[in-house]
Design a protein around this motif. Structure first.
Motif, mmCIF file in Angstrom:
data_model
loop_
_atom_site.group_PDB
_atom_site.id
_atom_site.type_symbol
_atom_site.label_atom_id
_atom_site.label_comp_id
_atom_site.label_asym_id
_atom_site.label_seq_id
_atom_site.Cartn_x
_atom_site.Cartn_y
_atom_site.Cartn_z
ATOM 1 N N LEU A 153 19.553 -0.732 10.041
ATOM 2 C CA LEU A 153 18.283 -1.438 9.991
ATOM 3 C C LEU A 153 18.279 -2.482 8.880
ATOM 4 N N ASP A 154 17.558 -3.546 9.102
ATOM 5 C CA ASP A 154 17.285 -4.519 8.043
ATOM 6 C C ASP A 154 16.240 -3.886 7.129
ATOM 7 N N PRO A 155 16.570 -3.638 5.859
ATOM 8 C CA PRO A 155 15.608 -2.970 4.969
ATOM 9 C C PRO A 155 14.255 -3.650 4.899
ATOM 10 N N ASP A 156 14.225 -4.973 5.060
ATOM 11 C CA ASP A 156 12.961 -5.698 4.975
ATOM 12 C C ASP A 156 12.033 -5.384 6.140
ATOM 13 N N THR A 157 12.564 -4.789 7.212
ATOM 14 C CA THR A 157 11.740 -4.445 8.376
ATOM 15 C C THR A 157 11.279 -2.992 8.340
ATOM 16 N N VAL A 158 11.581 -2.292 7.256
ATOM 17 C CA VAL A 158 11.273 -0.862 7.136
ATOM 18 C C VAL A 158 10.130 -0.678 6.144
ATOM 19 N N PRO A 159 9.109 0.111 6.468
ATOM 20 C CA PRO A 159 8.012 0.342 5.524
ATOM 21 C C PRO A 159 8.527 0.832 4.176
ATOM 22 N N GLY A 160 8.036 0.202 3.100
ATOM 23 C CA GLY A 160 8.521 0.541 1.774
ATOM 24 C C GLY A 160 7.465 1.103 0.849
ATOM 25 N N THR A 161 6.251 1.329 1.361
ATOM 26 C CA THR A 161 5.170 1.945 0.582
ATOM 27 C C THR A 161 4.377 2.853 1.514
ATOM 28 N N ALA A 162 3.532 3.708 0.925
ATOM 29 C CA ALA A 162 2.699 4.597 1.737
ATOM 30 C C ALA A 162 1.747 3.792 2.622
ATOM 31 N N ALA A 163 1.199 2.709 2.090
ATOM 32 C CA ALA A 163 0.290 1.881 2.881
ATOM 33 C C ALA A 163 1.018 1.263 4.069
ATOM 34 N N GLU A 164 2.254 0.838 3.867
ATOM 35 C CA GLU A 164 3.029 0.257 4.960
ATOM 36 C C GLU A 164 3.390 1.312 6.002
ATOM 37 N N VAL A 165 3.636 2.545 5.570
ATOM 38 C CA VAL A 165 3.897 3.631 6.519
ATOM 39 C C VAL A 165 2.640 3.906 7.351
ATOM 40 N N ASP A 166 1.491 3.982 6.708
ATOM 41 C CA ASP A 166 0.241 4.199 7.449
ATOM 42 C C ASP A 166 0.005 3.081 8.460
ATOM 43 N N ASP A 167 0.260 1.845 8.056
ATOM 44 C CA ASP A 167 0.088 0.717 8.967
ATOM 45 C C ASP A 167 1.066 0.805 10.124
ATOM 46 N N TYR A 168 2.292 1.214 9.837
ATOM 47 C CA TYR A 168 3.294 1.367 10.892
ATOM 48 C C TYR A 168 2.831 2.397 11.923
ATOM 49 N N TYR A 169 2.343 3.533 11.452
ATOM 50 C CA TYR A 169 1.866 4.562 12.381
ATOM 51 C C TYR A 169 0.702 4.041 13.223
ATOM 52 N N ARG A 170 -0.201 3.287 12.628
ATOM 53 C CA ARG A 170 -1.320 2.729 13.401
ATOM 54 C C ARG A 170 -0.817 1.806 14.508
ATOM 55 N N ARG A 171 0.199 1.015 14.188
ATOM 56 C CA ARG A 171 0.697 0.056 15.172
ATOM 57 C C ARG A 171 1.491 0.720 16.295
ATOM 58 N N ILE A 172 2.181 1.818 15.999
ATOM 59 C CA ILE A 172 3.059 2.415 17.006
ATOM 60 C C ILE A 172 2.359 3.470 17.851
#
Length: 287
Positions: A153-172
């Motif tokens: 994976l391109d690291p820049d495309t991977v959630p790197g904070t808790a807020a980004e993980v929460d946003d990822y789950y909302r989108r998927i």
């Protein structure tokens, strides 16, 4: 372990702090329940894996890979990543809903597996009682981008904070659903064949005995720790107090495991990495 190499993370990382916890065996199971809700991910596993015939062998191989990426040398972690990427590059599957073929190393699938794993690890450790600040949780996610790079994976495309993980789950979440494969996998995860001959055989091929009941407790805790939206996809498992009960059980399990000597649950890679880090931290002997 040579020179001053302590691997991709090292003893001062949040990653080492989190993965010091033996209670993460619950986290690993939780991540598998989550992963099963992604139809393409589940199809890829079902069409390319012998996990039903070799469930414990697959578990050992996965645990060895994770331990290598966390506690191995940089060279060992990178070599493990290359082997995994080469294996994934050869695999294909067919979407059961559309008939469309797809690659197992599709970045969207790799990202889903990565996020569910790391979110399960750090979230379970914290809910078990490990003291972690919000900043340390974010740092863990950022550190784990190195593990994401190992799988391609391109690291820049991977959630790197808790807020980004929460946003990822909302989108998927719109892509997730209960399929027959997900239901069958969840049932298998809840009542897999146990290794050894220490259970009492009963009807339907299931075995009962202390190991089986202990495993049911672990599986029930892992299910109870799922996000509410994931439990709803599994049919609304549990009562409103399910998450609280699972957290209480998790903390009790952590206390019980704390009484077990480390040599019984630390793997050789972890032991070697910690010993090497301790030697590096020791002041040199006077000449």
């Amino acid at each position: 372990m040579a020179s001053d190499d302590t691997g991709l993370f090292g003893p001062n990382s949040v990653t080492w702090k989190v993965h010091e916890e033996p209670v993460l065996l619950v986290a690993a199971l939780r991540s598998l329940y989550l992963q099963a809700l992604h139809p393409r991910t589940m199809a890829g596993v079902a069409q390319n894996s012998d996990y039903r015939r070799d469930a414990w062998g697959r578990l050992v191989r996965t645990a060895t890979y994770v331990a290598t990426t966390i506690y191995g040398t940089t060279a060992e972690a990178e070599a493990a990543g290359r082997r995994l990427r080469a294996r994934h590059a050869r695999l294909r599957a067919v979407d059961p809903a559309t008939g469309e073929p797809f690659r197992i190393d599709d970045p969207d699938l790799l990202r889903w597996v990565h996020v569910t794993e790391v979110e399960s690890f750090v979230g379970t450790a914290r809910r078990a009682g490990l003291s972690l600040t919000d900043a340390e949780v974010d740092r863990y996610y950022t550190e784990q981008r190195r593990a994401a790079a190992l799988v391609g994976l391109d690291p820049d495309t991977v959630p790197g904070t808790a807020a980004e993980v929460d946003d990822y789950y909302r989108r998927i979440r719109p892509e997730l659903r209960m399929t027959r494969e997900a239901a069958e996998t969840a049932l298998f995860l809840t009542a897999p064949p146990l290794p050894g001959n220490f259970s009492l055989p009963v009807r339907l091929g299931l075995t009962l005995g202390p190991p089986r009941w202990a495993y049911f407790g672990v599986a029930g805790t892992a299910l109870g720790l799922l996000p509410g939206w994931a439990r709803r996809l599994y049919g609304g498992l549990g009562l409103p107090t399910t998450a609280l009960s699972a957290e209480v059980g998790l903390r009790a399990l952590r206390l019980a495991l704390a009484a077990v000597p480390q040599r019984y649950w630390e793997g050789p890679l972890q032991q070697a990495a910690k010993a090497h880090a301790a030697r590096l931290a020791s002041p040199p002997l006077p000449v």
